[in-house]
Write a protein that holds these residues in place. Structure first.
Motif, PDB file in Angstrom:
ATOM      1  N   THR A 214      52.226  34.297  40.353  1.00 38.88           N
ATOM      2  CA  THR A 214      51.020  34.946  40.837  1.00 38.88           C
ATOM      3  C   THR A 214      50.715  34.490  42.244  1.00 38.88           C
ATOM      4  O   THR A 214      50.640  33.278  42.504  1.00 38.88           O
ATOM      5  N   PRO A 215      50.551  35.419  43.212  1.00 37.49           N
ATOM      6  CA  PRO A 215      50.266  35.016  44.591  1.00 37.49           C
ATOM      7  C   PRO A 215      48.975  34.219  44.659  1.00 37.49           C
ATOM      8  O   PRO A 215      48.043  34.452  43.874  1.00 37.49           O
ATOM      9  N   PRO A 216      48.921  33.263  45.593  1.00 37.41           N
ATOM     10  CA  PRO A 216      47.692  32.466  45.723  1.00 37.41           C
ATOM     11  C   PRO A 216      46.494  33.360  46.045  1.00 37.41           C
ATOM     12  O   PRO A 216      46.593  34.291  46.853  1.00 37.41           O
ATOM     13  N   GLY A 217      45.382  33.041  45.439  1.00 36.49           N
ATOM     14  CA  GLY A 217      44.156  33.785  45.701  1.00 36.49           C
ATOM     15  C   GLY A 217      44.021  35.060  44.902  1.00 36.49           C
ATOM     16  O   GLY A 217      42.987  35.709  44.968  1.00 36.49           O
ATOM     17  N   SER A 218      45.042  35.491  44.160  1.00 33.49           N
ATOM     18  CA  SER A 218      44.941  36.719  43.379  1.00 33.49           C
ATOM     19  C   SER A 218      44.399  36.412  41.998  1.00 33.49           C
ATOM     20  O   SER A 218      44.442  35.269  41.534  1.00 33.49           O
ATOM     21  N   ALA A 219      43.926  37.439  41.308  1.00 27.59           N
ATOM     22  CA  ALA A 219      43.341  37.255  39.985  1.00 27.59           C
ATOM     23  C   ALA A 219      44.421  37.005  38.961  1.00 27.59           C
ATOM     24  O   ALA A 219      45.541  37.509  39.074  1.00 27.59           O
ATOM     25  N   ASP A 220      44.101  36.238  37.976  1.00 29.33           N
ATOM     26  CA  ASP A 220      45.028  35.959  36.886  1.00 29.33           C
ATOM     27  C   ASP A 220      45.150  37.188  36.010  1.00 29.33           C
ATOM     28  O   ASP A 220      44.156  37.663  35.460  1.00 29.33           O
ATOM     29  N   PRO A 221      46.376  37.751  35.850  1.00 29.89           N
ATOM     30  CA  PRO A 221      46.500  38.984  35.046  1.00 29.89           C
ATOM     31  C   PRO A 221      46.133  38.781  33.598  1.00 29.89           C
ATOM     32  O   PRO A 221      45.885  39.740  32.881  1.00 29.89           O
ATOM     33  N   THR A 222      46.110  37.544  33.122  1.00 26.94           N
ATOM     34  CA  THR A 222      45.770  37.308  31.718  1.00 26.94           C
ATOM     35  C   THR A 222      44.272  37.135  31.495  1.00 26.94           C
ATOM     36  O   THR A 222      43.834  36.960  30.366  1.00 26.94           O
ATOM     37  N   SER A 223      43.494  37.127  32.597  1.00 28.50           N
ATOM     38  CA  SER A 223      42.052  36.942  32.445  1.00 28.50           C
ATOM     39  C   SER A 223      41.416  38.187  31.851  1.00 28.50           C
ATOM     40  O   SER A 223      41.985  39.277  31.891  1.00 28.50           O
ATOM     41  N   ALA A 224      40.224  38.018  31.305  1.00 26.05           N
ATOM     42  CA  ALA A 224      39.522  39.123  30.648  1.00 26.05           C
ATOM     43  C   ALA A 224      39.155  40.190  31.670  1.00 26.05           C
ATOM     44  O   ALA A 224      38.776  39.876  32.804  1.00 26.05           O
ATOM     45  N   PRO A 225      39.260  41.484  31.322  1.00 25.59           N
ATOM     46  CA  PRO A 225      38.907  42.549  32.266  1.00 25.59           C
ATOM     47  C   PRO A 225      37.413  42.555  32.549  1.00 25.59           C
ATOM     48  O   PRO A 225      36.598  42.074  31.762  1.00 25.59           O
ATOM     49  N   THR A 226      37.070  43.128  33.690  1.00 27.78           N
ATOM     50  CA  THR A 226      35.669  43.223  34.080  1.00 27.78           C
ATOM     51  C   THR A 226      34.930  44.149  33.123  1.00 27.78           C
ATOM     52  O   THR A 226      35.382  45.282  32.884  1.00 27.78           O
ATOM     53  N   PRO A 227      33.843  43.728  32.533  1.00 24.15           N
ATOM     54  CA  PRO A 227      33.128  44.600  31.581  1.00 24.15           C
ATOM     55  C   PRO A 227      32.576  45.834  32.283  1.00 24.15           C
ATOM     56  O   PRO A 227      32.160  45.785  33.436  1.00 24.15           O
ATOM     57  N   THR A 228      32.600  46.955  31.572  1.00 22.46           N
ATOM     58  CA  THR A 228      32.098  48.212  32.102  1.00 22.46           C
ATOM     59  C   THR A 228      30.748  48.529  31.472  1.00 22.46           C
ATOM     60  O   THR A 228      30.377  47.961  30.440  1.00 22.46           O
ATOM     61  N   ALA A 229      30.020  49.439  32.127  1.00 27.43           N
ATOM     62  CA  ALA A 229      28.695  49.815  31.626  1.00 27.43           C
ATOM     63  C   ALA A 229      28.816  50.518  30.286  1.00 27.43           C
ATOM     64  O   ALA A 229      29.668  51.396  30.102  1.00 27.43           O
ATOM     65  N   THR A 230      27.988  50.148  29.355  1.00 29.94           N
ATOM     66  CA  THR A 230      27.990  50.756  28.035  1.00 29.94           C
ATOM     67  C   THR A 230      27.192  52.054  28.066  1.00 29.94           C
ATOM     68  O   THR A 230      26.047  52.066  28.518  1.00 29.94           O
TER      69      THR A 230
END
Length: 312
Positions: A214-230
């Motif tokens: 993973t390039p430095p400073g990039s988001a971890d692909p295994t992290s939880a996705p950003t929650p969307t509006a319900t």
């Protein structure tokens, strides 16, 4: 012996011959005229047979006239929709409840009315528009033409078409299949609902690098996705149980530095008549933004009242 002189009217061989010739000529002339006059209809029948069957004519719309709009809303309903009118002087309050008729050229084709009441912090405006659609194509019914007008309004409001088309007003259509999603349709639905969409049969995923760290400073692909509006159920949408087809639109905007304006529109079609109920509330100063659920409920109740009136 003195010879008798011939006098007209006396019988004789010559007279009898003249009578016979006259009868024969008259009979022949009569047969000739009868034969000529009898020949014309035969020619006409031959021409009509070549013309083929006449094209079917679409049925007319159910409605030929429209109701008077300003008197169609009960005063009790107006008091609920225009709370600011209660504090007005008697003359101004009566004027607010009477409404102002829209200027139209043909009241059998289109009518409308507007009511308005203001208070120091809020203002309310109610607009009613009723249109009777007429098709000038003999092969297209008034109801089918009205459905085309309704669809154009729906798309202009940014509300996608249903996956299953509504039944034809004049005929039963074969079962419709769900068309594949396109870029334009998907974009419209995403803007309307506020939720990103994925291709049919697939869930939205986060694309991760296939090789390398993973390039430095990039988001971890295994992290939880950003929650969307319900979804709250108050988004612009199609409505059930109102006319033959209906939709609701809801838009909130800023007015000035601290003001808010919310506009709710309910549009429905019954046969060849399209009714639009527009209800708007605007706040000023430190007042909160108008409540979406309350405005939608009031606009839908009025639309149901008008739909029942069309069924009378």
């Amino acid at each position: 012996m003195q010879r008798k002189r011939y006098a007209p009217g006396h019988s004789g061989p010559t007279a009898r011959t003249a009578v016979v010739l006259t009868s024969v000529l008259g009979l022949g002339l009569g047969l000739g005229l009868t034969g000529c006059s009898a020949g014309a209809p035969a020619d006409d029948v031959a021409v009509d047979a070549k013309a083929g069957p006449a094209a079917p004519v679409a049925p007319p719309g159910r409605y030929r006239t429209l109701f008077e709009p300003c008197g169609s809303v009960p005063q009790a309903t107006l008091k609920d929709l225009l709370p600011g009118a209660a504090s007005l002087p008697d003359a101004e309050r009566d004027k607010a409840y009477r409404g102002t008729a829209s200027a139209t050229y043909d009241t059998d084709r289109r009518v409308g009315c507007t009511w308005r009441a203001d208070s120091p912090d809020t203002s309310h405006r109610l607009t009613l528009d009723v249109e009777r659609v007429v098709s000038y194509d003999a092969t297209i019914s008034d109801a089918d033409r009205a459905q085309s007008v309704f669809t154009a309004k729906q798309l202009e409001a940014g509300i996608p078409l249903p996956t299953t088309a509504p039944p034809s007003p004049t005929a039963t259509a074969p079962p419709a299949t769900t068309p594949p999603a396109t870029a334009s349709t998907t974009g419209t639905m995403a803007v309307t609902a506020g939720v990103p969409l994925a291709p049919p049969g697939r869930l939205p995923t986060t694309k991760a690098p296939t090789t390398g760290a993973t390039p430095p400073g990039s988001a971890d692909p295994t992290s939880a996705p950003t929650p969307t509006a319900t979804p709250t159920g108050l988004e612009p949408r199609l409505l059930d149980g109102l006319g033959e087809i209906a939709y609701l639109d809801d838009a909130l905007s800023r007015v000035g530095a601290n003001g808010h304006q919310r506009s709710v529109s309910v549009v429905f079609r019954t046969s060849n008549v399209i009714v639009t109920v527009s209800y708007r509330e605007q706040t000023t100063g430190s007042a909160e933004a108008p409540d979406s659920r309350e405005l939608q409920e009031k606009a839908r109740n009025l639309a149901r009242l008008l739909a029942e009136r069309l069924e009378e």
